[in-house]
Design an enzyme around this catalytic site. Structure first.
Site, PDB file in Angstrom:
ATOM      1  N   HIS A  10       0.876  -1.179   0.000  1.00 35.71           N
ATOM      2  CA  HIS A  10       0.000   0.000   0.000  1.00 35.71           C
ATOM      3  C   HIS A  10       0.915   1.231   0.000  1.00 35.71           C
ATOM      4  CE1 HIS A  10      -2.714   2.991   1.813  1.00 35.71           C
ATOM      5  NE2 HIS A  10      -3.716   2.207   1.470  1.00 35.71           N
ATOM      6  N   ASP A  27       3.422  -4.031   7.958  1.00 33.47           N
ATOM      7  CA  ASP A  27       2.158  -3.321   7.803  1.00 33.47           C
ATOM      8  C   ASP A  27       1.054  -4.347   8.035  1.00 33.47           C
ATOM      9  OD1 ASP A  27      -0.199  -2.287   6.886  1.00 33.47           O
ATOM     10  OD2 ASP A  27       0.621  -1.433   5.044  1.00 33.47           O
ATOM     11  N   GLN A  45      -4.175  -5.035   7.304  1.00 32.78           N
ATOM     12  CA  GLN A  45      -5.174  -5.990   6.810  1.00 32.78           C
ATOM     13  C   GLN A  45      -5.042  -7.363   7.467  1.00 32.78           C
ATOM     14  OE1 GLN A  45      -7.615  -5.047   4.957  1.00 32.78           O
ATOM     15  NE2 GLN A  45      -6.899  -3.206   3.910  1.00 32.78           N
ATOM     16  N   LYS A  95     -10.216  -0.382  10.864  1.00 32.79           N
ATOM     17  CA  LYS A  95     -10.430  -1.592  10.059  1.00 32.79           C
ATOM     18  C   LYS A  95     -10.758  -2.794  10.950  1.00 32.79           C
ATOM     19  CE  LYS A  95      -7.042  -0.210   6.546  1.00 32.79           C
ATOM     20  NZ  LYS A  95      -7.800   0.285   5.404  1.00 32.79           N
ATOM     21  N   CYS A 147      -4.781   2.475  -3.605  1.00 34.76           N
ATOM     22  CA  CYS A 147      -3.511   2.998  -3.046  1.00 34.76           C
ATOM     23  C   CYS A 147      -2.386   1.984  -3.226  1.00 34.76           C
ATOM     24  CB  CYS A 147      -3.656   3.371  -1.577  1.00 34.76           C
ATOM     25  SG  CYS A 147      -4.925   4.590  -1.272  1.00 34.76           S
TER      26      CYS A 147
HETATM   27  N1  C6P Z   1      -6.266   0.531   2.948  1.00 29.03           N
HETATM   28  C1  C6P Z   1      -8.108   0.099   1.436  1.00 29.03           C
HETATM   29  O1  C6P Z   1      -9.216   0.350   0.963  1.00 29.03           O
HETATM   30  P1  C6P Z   1      -4.791   4.051   7.083  1.00 29.03           P
HETATM   31  O2  C6P Z   1      -5.449   4.847   5.998  1.00 29.03           O
HETATM   32  O3  C6P Z   1      -3.520   4.696   7.547  1.00 29.03           O
HETATM   33  O4  C6P Z   1      -5.718   3.672   8.177  1.00 29.03           O
HETATM   34  O5  C6P Z   1      -4.382   2.649   6.410  1.00 29.03           O
HETATM   35  C2  C6P Z   1      -3.493   2.650   5.335  1.00 29.03           C
HETATM   36  C3  C6P Z   1      -3.243   1.264   4.870  1.00 29.03           C
HETATM   37  C4  C6P Z   1      -1.993   0.717   5.034  1.00 29.03           C
HETATM   38  N2  C6P Z   1      -1.726  -0.539   4.667  1.00 29.03           N
HETATM   39  C5  C6P Z   1      -2.650  -1.331   4.120  1.00 29.03           C
HETATM   40  C6  C6P Z   1      -2.294  -2.741   3.759  1.00 29.03           C
HETATM   41  C7  C6P Z   1      -3.931  -0.842   3.908  1.00 29.03           C
HETATM   42  O6  C6P Z   1      -4.859  -1.626   3.359  1.00 29.03           O
HETATM   43  C8  C6P Z   1      -4.243   0.491   4.283  1.00 29.03           C
HETATM   44  C9  C6P Z   1      -5.602   1.078   4.023  1.00 29.03           C
HETATM   45  C10 C6P Z   1      -7.605   0.944   2.576  1.00 29.03           C
HETATM   46  O7  C6P Z   1      -7.409  -0.815   1.012  1.00 29.03           O
HETATM   47  C11 C6P Z   1      -7.714   2.408   2.288  1.00 29.03           C
HETATM   48  S1  C6P Z   1      -6.699   2.919   0.961  1.00 29.03           S
END
Ligand code: C6P
Length: 431
Positions: A143, A220, A223, A246, A385
């Site tokens: 991401h 990271d 997910q 999430k 993203c």
């Molecule tokens: N992915 C998706 O629809 P934040 O925005 O900081 O809470 O999370 C960012 C982020 C980082 N790593 C991974 C693997 C992610 O999936 C995400 C967020 C969302 O896939 C929003 S783009």
């Protein structure tokens, strides 16, 4: 070290703990989520939990209770409601620590989200430890949150980014790892689960390999933490980042876990109130962990809400949630793969978590998402993203359905019907 993908067990280094007799009582669970009542005609079919999950009443209640009963700042007031707020905020930290098996709760830093957690490491640990000529190893499936901070760090320091490639089947090309990990590698930044492909990466083996060349590892886990049990001591990663929103928690709160010696050595990320021990005109000394990394008034209600979300997920059981998601994923994979002209991205179920990404030939994913929305089905469409991954597969966008504890098999049928409807609509238009 040589890792063969076929020999890599799925979660951590253990096989998935899927017990069909522990299936979830989904109709009961759905009653915990008031949003379903607010959208009963047509019913809300929410297949976008990978972007942000829904919020159960117990989380909303915990936050309400703070605002209604003991709304005040933390770590400051020498009066009852502020002491209550401080106690609840710190209790939430302990809950998160237990949830991922952190040795101490002081290794849990509250941030705003995964993105901020990763940036904290990039600026604080990165600026202090990365030099010109060093290498940062990432993957093509990251991401942007786990890529752009490392690009910026490389630009600041003269370090170089290197990439683990992704196969056509959506798994990491781990046979390249031996060659990519050298004494120049100082950091491996890797996603646990791809938000696009659903691929579950063998982070424990990768961490072991990275440590053999003395590289640090940041995972990271945006997910993964919401969907299956995570043990940071077993993985032995140096840092791990995830977001509250999430995992049934509120927006505006995230977590950075770090090994204690690293966090202690690192300089502060942001300066200001709460993070100091003493301040003189020209210099300051800093507070102990975790306060050193929590400058300013934090999201107090948000942290307390996240604590309630951790309780909620723990009560239901991460193993049961994972088994439920796998059941839905397998069904979705099976029926969607029967649709003419569909391309499904990523590995097969049981090697992946609950996000299913696809394209339907001749239909832009945004149009697809629009038609599905008309049917009450919420999916995400776009580059997610993860533009380097889109480039790897030669597409500019995809549609993605993602599943969580409150989804039902019938909702996958509605997704299927919606896709067929979109196909009919767009074929007719083209004629
Ligand atoms: N992915 C998706 O629809 P934040 O925005 O900081 O809470 O999370 C960012 C982020 C980082 N790593 C991974 C693997 C992610 O999936 C995400 C967020 C969302 O896939 C929003 S783009």
């Amino acid at each position: 070290m040589h890792l063969e993908q076929s020999k890599i067990p799925v979660i951590g280094e253990k096989p998935m703990n899927i017990d069909p007799y522990r299936s979830l009582k989904v109709e009961t669970i759905r009653k915990d989520f008031p949003i379903f009542e607010a959208h009963d005609n047509p019913p809300l079919i929410y297949l976008d939990s990978a972007a942000s999950s829904l919020t159960p009443l117990c989380v909303i209640d915990a936050m309400d209770k703070y605002y209604l009963n003991y709304r005040s700042n933390i770590h400051r007031g020498i009066y009852q409601i502020s002491e209550e707020a401080t106690a609840q905020y710190e209790e939430a930290r302990k809950k998160v620590a237990r949830f991922i098996n952190s040795r101490r709760s002081s290794q849990i830093i509250f941030t705003r989200n995964t993105t901020e957690s990763i940036n904290l490491v990039a600026y604080s640990w990165g600026d202090a430890n990365i030099r010109e000529g060093d290498e940062i190893l990432v993957t093509v499936m990251e991401h942007h949150s786990n890529l752009v901070p490392w690009q910026l760090l490389a630009q600041r320091t003269g370090a170089k980014l290197r990439f683990i490639e992704v196969t056509d089947d959506g798994v990491l090309q781990l046979e390249d790892l031996d060659g990519l990990l050298t004494e120049r590698t100082k950091l491996v930044a890797i996603t646990h689960v791809s938000n696009v492909l659903g691929t579950i990466n063998p982070v424990q083996s990768i961490t072991t390999a990275a440590h053999q060349v003395n590289a640090k590892v940041i995972i990271d886990a945006a997910q993964s933490v919401p969907h299956f049990p995570i043990d940071v001591q077993q993985i032995d990663c140096d840092f791990l980042a995830f977001s509250g929103h999430k995992m049934c928690g509120p927006t505006g709160v995230g977590i950075l876990y770090g090994k204690r010696d690293l966090l202690e050595q690192m300089p502060p990320f942001l300066g200001g109130g709460s993070m100091i021990r003493s301040v003189e005109r020209e210099r300051s000394t800093y507070a102990e962990l975790p306060a050193k990394f929590e400058a300013g008034t934090p999201g107090i209600a948000e942290a307390i809400g996240l604590g309630a979300a951790v309780d909620y997920l723990t009560d239901i059981g991460l193993d049961a949630i994972q088994a439920h998601e796998q059941e839905i994923l397998e069904y979705a994979y099976q029926i969607l793969s029967e649709i003419d002209g569909i391309t499904l991205y990523g590995p097969k179920p049981r090697q992946r978590a609950g996000a299913l990404t696809f394209n339907l030939s001749g239909i832009h994913p945004h149009d697809l998402a629009g038609v599905l929305d008309g049917e009450g089905v919420a999916v995400r469409a776009g580059h997610h993203c993860a533009q380097p991954l889109m480039q790897r597969y030669g597409v500019i966008a995809t549609a993605r359905a993602s599943f969580y504890l409150y989804n039902k098999l019938e909702e996958v049928d509605r997704l299927y019907d919606g896709l067929l409807k979109a196909q009919k609509l767009f074929t007719r238009r083209r004629r």
